[in-house]
Scaffold this active site. Structure first.
Site, PDB file in Angstrom:
ATOM      1  N   TYR A   1       0.826  -1.209   0.000  1.00 39.07           N
ATOM      2  CA  TYR A   1       0.000   0.000   0.000  1.00 39.07           C
ATOM      3  C   TYR A   1       0.857   1.255   0.000  1.00 39.07           C
ATOM      4  O   TYR A   1       0.440   2.300  -0.529  1.00 39.07           O
ATOM      5  CB  TYR A   1      -0.951  -0.010   1.197  1.00 39.07           C
ATOM      6  CG  TYR A   1      -2.099  -0.967   1.028  1.00 39.07           C
ATOM      7  CD1 TYR A   1      -3.288  -0.552   0.443  1.00 39.07           C
ATOM      8  CD2 TYR A   1      -1.996  -2.292   1.442  1.00 39.07           C
ATOM      9  CE1 TYR A   1      -4.348  -1.432   0.279  1.00 39.07           C
ATOM     10  CE2 TYR A   1      -3.041  -3.180   1.281  1.00 39.07           C
ATOM     11  CZ  TYR A   1      -4.219  -2.748   0.691  1.00 39.07           C
ATOM     12  OH  TYR A   1      -5.262  -3.619   0.518  1.00 39.07           O
TER      13      TYR A   1
ATOM     14  N   GLU B   1      -7.851  -7.282   5.756  1.00 41.45           N
ATOM     15  CA  GLU B   1      -6.928  -8.314   5.297  1.00 41.45           C
ATOM     16  C   GLU B   1      -6.170  -8.948   6.456  1.00 41.45           C
ATOM     17  O   GLU B   1      -5.928 -10.160   6.467  1.00 41.45           O
ATOM     18  CB  GLU B   1      -5.961  -7.715   4.267  1.00 41.45           C
ATOM     19  CG  GLU B   1      -6.650  -7.400   2.947  1.00 41.45           C
ATOM     20  CD  GLU B   1      -5.950  -6.328   2.137  1.00 41.45           C
ATOM     21  OE1 GLU B   1      -4.741  -6.090   2.364  1.00 41.45           O
ATOM     22  OE2 GLU B   1      -6.618  -5.700   1.289  1.00 41.45           O
TER      23      GLU B   1
END
Length: 437
Positions: free
Chosen positions: A95, A137
């Site tokens: 990310y 996640e």
């Protein structure tokens, strides 16, 4: 969180994103892959060349900007993205990379419109979304327990499911011999193989096509003959796949050669019993919850072509666990219907199960022209076939985009409420079911 002024700045970029979003996405993927070519190992090569992934990323960004003050509306879509990220073992570090190159692409394309204040607002907005995804996640990874990342499996059995051998099931056993975790019927795995001539490993997601077993898993693969790029699962997440606006775009420098059906054809032609492949832990939000089963709730399973796989997992689970709820099996195919003999045998032994098989070109490819034969066949289904008189009936639909749209339209006209219908989206970036279908 964003303050009021920042949310306004984000929402004010929506017209520019609608106009330039796919250009932004293409620039993002190009520059990120140029600087981090190792990320190709997470990507679906087909989606790089079809242009679907820039569209998918654009739609995700637009959805987030449009719902920036009502994030709860995005939960179902973000859940699908988180499930796919977990199936690919995406980590928080990814990310950081995505944020850097995405905001850089915003600035490159939007130019003066990307003022320092707008950039700050979008930076905060991106990290709101990223933290939602990484949080979910992390929860999924904890649920995976000991199985982290890739696990080697042996191809124990290959089975032709059609006369022409274009749909093949692979029964897979773990090389380490340890018991496999269960999964929710309808979920998928990510498969990773090396294909000769391809610089990077190839990843595809395939639905599990049998009831959960601690000894083996099964996937079912359709050979791509050039009409549909790798008829498996898609990847509609930011960091899952890369894409370009076209295969001939000379500005895309690092994309590997495009081969139609590279994974499906390689699996069917070049992988044999005894060979090994790698899988990740089952994942996916399209699933049948058997723990909350109500035996009075009819279950209607509607599939087309190889998209029968996740619904067959549901059906086999219902039969194996002796769940007595009424089941209606509706399956379309262009040629041979995979698993038809298996399903008909189960129906003969279970009086609460009904079946309907019919032919449809829409079962074979998203790109085929609409034909009225599908409507005629679907309209031939009776209210009893669809359990329309039961307000508690559940509907699971899996097939190409046009097939699902037509099925959804028919159910809507028949009075079925949207919350009772679930769809499995195999294709990337091309189908987003609205709340009203």
């Amino acid at each position: 969180m964003l303050n009021y002024q920042e949310t306004r700045l984000v929402k004010d970029t929506i017209p520019a994103l609608q106009q330039h979003g796919e250009h932004i996405a293409t620039v993002f993927y190009k520059t990120m892959l140029r600087d981090h070519p190792e990320l190709h190992n997470y990507f679906n090569t087909v989606n790089m060349h079809t242009g679907k992934q820039p569209h998918a990323l654009t739609q995700l960004i637009l959805a987030f900007a449009s719902n920036i003050v009502n994030i709860s509306e995005l939960v179902p879509k973000l859940e699908r993205v988180a499930q796919k990220h977990a199936s690919l073992n995406i980590q928080p570090d990814h990310y950081e990379i995505v944020g850097k190159y995405l905001l850089r692409a915003f600035s490159a394309v939007l130019g003066p419109a990307m003022t320092p204040d707008v950039k700050m607002a979008w930076t905060k907005a991106y990290w709101v979304m990223a933290k939602m995804l990484t949080g979910r996640e992390a929860h999924l990874y904890r649920a995976f327990e000991a199985w982290k990342g890739w696990r080697k499996f042996m191809i124990y059995r290959k089975t032709n499911e059609t006369v022409g051998g274009n749909i093949v099931s692979f029964t897979l056993k773990p090389v380490d011999g340890k018991p496999l975790p269960t999964f929710l019927p309808g979920q998928y795995i990510t498969l990773r193989i090396t294909v000769p001539g391809m610089k990077f490993v190839q990843l595809r997601q395939y639905s599990l096509s049998d009831a959960p077993s601690h000894a083996h898993y099964r996937i079912t693969v359709k050979r791509d003959q050039g009409t549909n790029p790798d008829y498996g699962r898609g990847d509609d997440a930011m960091t899952v796949s890369s894409a370009a606006s076209s295969a001939s775009d000379s500005s895309i420098g690092s994309i590997q050669p495009y081969k139609v059906g590279v994974v499906s054809n390689s699996l069917i032609d070049e992988f044999h019993e005894g060979d090994t492949i790698e899988l990740t832990h089952p994942a996916g939000s399209f699933s049948l919850n058997t723990d909350m089963d109500n035996n009075s709730m009819p279950l209607v399973l509607i599939s087309a072509g190889v998209c029968v796989a996740p619904l067959l997992s549901m059906l086999n689970t219902v039969v194996e666990r002796r769940i007595t709820r009424p089941v209606s099996w509706i399956q379309a195919s262009r040629h041979d219907a995979p698993f038809q003999a298996h399903v008909e045998k189960m129906a003969r032994n279970h009086p609460n199960m009904r079946t309907k098989f019919f032919k449809s070109r829409l079962s074979d490819s998203d790109v085929l022209s609409y034909t009225s034969s599908f409507d005629n066949d679907f309209l031939s289904l009776t209210a009893e076939d669809l359990y329309l008189a039961h307000s508690s009936a559940e509907y699971y639909i899996c097939g190409p985009e046009k097939f699902m749209l037509q099925a959804a339209s028919h159910l809507r006209r028949s009075g079925v409420k949207p919350e009772r219908v679930q769809f499995e989206i195999f294709s990337v970036g091309s189908f987003e079911m609205r709340p009203d279908y």
